[in-house]
Design a protein around this motif. Sequence first.
Motif, PDB file in Angstrom:
ATOM      1  N   ALA A 114     -40.354 -38.567  21.129  1.00 33.21           N
ATOM      2  CA  ALA A 114     -41.660 -39.141  21.433  1.00 33.21           C
ATOM      3  C   ALA A 114     -41.705 -40.583  20.924  1.00 33.21           C
ATOM      4  CB  ALA A 114     -42.747 -38.310  20.748  1.00 33.21           C
ATOM      5  N   ILE A 115     -42.487 -41.417  21.619  1.00 37.56           N
ATOM      6  CA  ILE A 115     -42.580 -42.819  21.216  1.00 37.56           C
ATOM      7  C   ILE A 115     -43.486 -42.917  20.000  1.00 37.56           C
ATOM      8  CG2 ILE A 115     -43.302 -45.114  21.937  1.00 37.56           C
ATOM      9  CD1 ILE A 115     -42.688 -44.298  24.818  1.00 37.56           C
ATOM     10  N   VAL A 116     -42.880 -43.214  18.853  1.00 35.85           N
ATOM     11  CA  VAL A 116     -43.644 -43.345  17.616  1.00 35.85           C
ATOM     12  C   VAL A 116     -43.217 -44.622  16.917  1.00 35.85           C
ATOM     13  CG1 VAL A 116     -43.916 -40.856  17.309  1.00 35.85           C
ATOM     14  CG2 VAL A 116     -41.944 -42.006  16.325  1.00 35.85           C
ATOM     15  N   ASP A 117     -44.037 -45.093  16.055  1.00 37.37           N
ATOM     16  CA  ASP A 117     -43.748 -46.313  15.299  1.00 37.37           C
ATOM     17  C   ASP A 117     -42.771 -45.980  14.172  1.00 37.37           C
ATOM     18  OD1 ASP A 117     -44.362 -48.254  12.905  1.00 37.37           O
ATOM     19  OD2 ASP A 117     -45.084 -49.252  14.727  1.00 37.37           O
ATOM     20  N   GLN A 118     -41.604 -46.671  14.169  1.00 36.03           N
ATOM     21  CA  GLN A 118     -40.600 -46.398  13.150  1.00 36.03           C
ATOM     22  C   GLN A 118     -41.127 -46.675  11.747  1.00 36.03           C
ATOM     23  OE1 GLN A 118     -37.552 -44.976  13.763  1.00 36.03           O
ATOM     24  NE2 GLN A 118     -37.496 -44.759  11.542  1.00 36.03           N
ATOM     25  N   GLY A 119     -42.005 -47.666  11.633  1.00 32.93           N
ATOM     26  CA  GLY A 119     -42.589 -47.961  10.331  1.00 32.93           C
ATOM     27  C   GLY A 119     -43.406 -46.802   9.797  1.00 32.93           C
ATOM     28  N   ASP A 120     -44.163 -46.150  10.687  1.00 41.70           N
ATOM     29  CA  ASP A 120     -44.953 -44.990  10.273  1.00 41.70           C
ATOM     30  C   ASP A 120     -44.044 -43.850   9.820  1.00 41.70           C
ATOM     31  OD1 ASP A 120     -47.226 -46.373  10.912  1.00 41.70           O
ATOM     32  OD2 ASP A 120     -47.508 -45.405  12.867  1.00 41.70           O
ATOM     33  N   VAL A 121     -42.932 -43.657  10.560  1.00 44.55           N
ATOM     34  CA  VAL A 121     -41.987 -42.587  10.210  1.00 44.55           C
ATOM     35  C   VAL A 121     -41.355 -42.864   8.851  1.00 44.55           C
ATOM     36  CG1 VAL A 121     -39.824 -41.447  10.860  1.00 44.55           C
ATOM     37  CG2 VAL A 121     -41.511 -42.012  12.617  1.00 44.55           C
ATOM     38  N   ASP A 122     -40.911 -44.106   8.643  1.00 46.22           N
ATOM     39  CA  ASP A 122     -40.287 -44.463   7.369  1.00 46.22           C
ATOM     40  C   ASP A 122     -41.276 -44.301   6.212  1.00 46.22           C
ATOM     41  OD1 ASP A 122     -37.941 -44.984   8.629  1.00 46.22           O
ATOM     42  OD2 ASP A 122     -38.007 -47.164   8.388  1.00 46.22           O
ATOM     43  N   ALA A 123     -42.511 -44.699   6.434  1.00 44.78           N
ATOM     44  CA  ALA A 123     -43.523 -44.578   5.388  1.00 44.78           C
ATOM     45  C   ALA A 123     -43.756 -43.107   5.036  1.00 44.78           C
ATOM     46  CB  ALA A 123     -44.825 -45.229   5.842  1.00 44.78           C
ATOM     47  N   ALA A 124     -43.809 -42.272   6.070  1.00 44.91           N
ATOM     48  CA  ALA A 124     -43.997 -40.834   5.841  1.00 44.91           C
ATOM     49  C   ALA A 124     -42.805 -40.235   5.102  1.00 44.91           C
ATOM     50  CB  ALA A 124     -44.224 -40.126   7.170  1.00 44.91           C
ATOM     51  N   LEU A 125     -41.600 -40.683   5.463  1.00 44.16           N
ATOM     52  CA  LEU A 125     -40.400 -40.187   4.780  1.00 44.16           C
ATOM     53  C   LEU A 125     -40.401 -40.593   3.304  1.00 44.16           C
ATOM     54  CD1 LEU A 125     -37.555 -40.776   7.408  1.00 44.16           C
ATOM     55  CD2 LEU A 125     -38.261 -38.568   6.446  1.00 44.16           C
TER      56      LEU A 125
ATOM     57  N   GLU B 182     -42.906 -41.231   1.411  1.00 43.33           N
ATOM     58  CA  GLU B 182     -43.914 -40.451   0.693  1.00 43.33           C
ATOM     59  C   GLU B 182     -43.401 -39.035   0.427  1.00 43.33           C
ATOM     60  OE1 GLU B 182     -48.530 -38.871   1.259  1.00 43.33           O
ATOM     61  OE2 GLU B 182     -47.658 -40.298   2.686  1.00 43.33           O
ATOM     62  N   ALA B 183     -42.795 -38.429   1.425  1.00 42.17           N
ATOM     63  CA  ALA B 183     -42.284 -37.063   1.283  1.00 42.17           C
ATOM     64  C   ALA B 183     -41.143 -36.989   0.273  1.00 42.17           C
ATOM     65  CB  ALA B 183     -41.820 -36.539   2.638  1.00 42.17           C
TER      66      ALA B 183
ATOM     67  N   ALA C 265     -37.695 -33.110   3.318  1.00 46.86           N
ATOM     68  CA  ALA C 265     -38.521 -34.204   3.826  1.00 46.86           C
ATOM     69  C   ALA C 265     -38.281 -34.411   5.315  1.00 46.86           C
ATOM     70  CB  ALA C 265     -38.213 -35.490   3.058  1.00 46.86           C
ATOM     71  N   ALA C 266     -37.022 -34.374   5.723  1.00 47.81           N
ATOM     72  CA  ALA C 266     -36.687 -34.546   7.140  1.00 47.81           C
ATOM     73  C   ALA C 266     -37.323 -33.455   7.977  1.00 47.81           C
ATOM     74  CB  ALA C 266     -35.172 -34.553   7.318  1.00 47.81           C
ATOM     75  N   GLY C 267     -37.265 -32.206   7.486  1.00 51.43           N
ATOM     76  CA  GLY C 267     -37.853 -31.097   8.229  1.00 51.43           C
ATOM     77  C   GLY C 267     -39.357 -31.246   8.378  1.00 51.43           C
ATOM     78  N   ALA C 268     -40.002 -31.640   7.302  1.00 45.20           N
ATOM     79  CA  ALA C 268     -41.458 -31.776   7.342  1.00 45.20           C
ATOM     80  C   ALA C 268     -41.895 -32.891   8.280  1.00 45.20           C
ATOM     81  CB  ALA C 268     -41.984 -32.033   5.922  1.00 45.20           C
ATOM     82  N   ILE C 269     -41.235 -34.029   8.200  1.00 45.94           N
ATOM     83  CA  ILE C 269     -41.634 -35.165   9.031  1.00 45.94           C
ATOM     84  C   ILE C 269     -41.236 -34.933  10.490  1.00 45.94           C
ATOM     85  CG2 ILE C 269     -41.447 -37.666   9.321  1.00 45.94           C
ATOM     86  CD1 ILE C 269     -42.935 -36.584   6.775  1.00 45.94           C
TER      87      ILE C 269
ATOM     88  N   ILE D  91     -32.756 -43.958   3.195  1.00 46.52           N
ATOM     89  CA  ILE D  91     -33.869 -44.468   2.397  1.00 46.52           C
ATOM     90  C   ILE D  91     -33.693 -44.095   0.934  1.00 46.52           C
ATOM     91  CG2 ILE D  91     -36.350 -44.190   1.947  1.00 46.52           C
ATOM     92  CD1 ILE D  91     -36.728 -43.924   4.995  1.00 46.52           C
ATOM     93  N   LYS D  92     -33.254 -42.876   0.684  1.00 46.46           N
ATOM     94  CA  LYS D  92     -33.083 -42.409  -0.691  1.00 46.46           C
ATOM     95  C   LYS D  92     -32.037 -43.216  -1.433  1.00 46.46           C
ATOM     96  CE  LYS D  92     -33.235 -38.002  -3.093  1.00 46.46           C
ATOM     97  NZ  LYS D  92     -33.106 -36.545  -2.958  1.00 46.46           N
ATOM     98  N   GLY D  93     -31.050 -43.746  -0.676  1.00 48.38           N
ATOM     99  CA  GLY D  93     -29.981 -44.526  -1.300  1.00 48.38           C
ATOM    100  C   GLY D  93     -30.313 -45.986  -1.511  1.00 48.38           C
ATOM    101  N   GLN D  94     -31.471 -46.404  -1.018  1.00 45.86           N
ATOM    102  CA  GLN D  94     -31.854 -47.827  -1.142  1.00 45.86           C
ATOM    103  C   GLN D  94     -32.294 -48.167  -2.570  1.00 45.86           C
ATOM    104  OE1 GLN D  94     -34.858 -48.321   1.885  1.00 45.86           O
ATOM    105  NE2 GLN D  94     -33.346 -48.554   3.524  1.00 45.86           N
TER     106      GLN D  94
END
Length: 277
Positions: free
Chosen positions: A229-240, A242-243, A252-256, A274-277
Amino acid sequence: MMLFESGLYVVATPIGNLADMSQRAISVLEAAEIVAVEDSRVTGKLLHHLSLKKKMRRYNDHSSVGDRDSLIAAARDGVVALVSDAGTPLISDPGYKLVRAAREAGVPVYTVPGASAVIAALSICGLPTDRFLFSGFLPSKAKARADALLELASIKATLVFYESGPRLAASLATIAELYGDREIAVARELTKKFEEVVTGTAAELSARYAAHEPKGEIVLIIGPPQEDAIVDQGDVDAALREALQSMSAAKAAGAIAKRFGLERANLYARATEIKGQ
């Protein structure tokens, strides 16, 4: 008997039904001075069925350079046939090093095409066949299997694997966890009496084969990923992010994935990054 030029002939053999042996393949075996085999007991049964008595020489991926050189020398002046236990040699079967060495030595290499479990399964499974990737056997260890599936998750093609009966349910469970509800087909005992193709989701099929372990040769086919689905990558990253404050990368991947309707495998890779950043 047909006359054949000297060289190495890569000969496909039946994957179950001996009537699938082509007339040209039979003629090559008749003309062959040497038949290079994966297992002389298996090929011996085929040759007996064809009423042929031939000199067989064992050849597999562990054969020595000397074994290859001997076969190549024989192919310079005569017909050498390479067969595997079933199907087309080199497709998850021995032969690559021999074919490469023969070509480098200037010895002609000819194909005698025929049965292949990969193509046979794709032709009757009802999943897209315009693009597919064959990846041999999935690893037997759980982590290695998951890593291999994650690596292939974003490929926009039907995925094809060989699998064994004892490991099938576990592999399907991993696929269900990582790939969600993609279409799956399990093709078993192709061309034999109990040939079957069963389709469904990975979760459904995992439960089926956990309850009743399948027998025979198995081809496992996974349909291509759905368009995200077309979603904003920024929103996905922010949700990840947070999770990840309270969950592992996998959870976290499963939930998002559920929240945004995306594939878990792709989000797991991003969560790890993201976790490795």
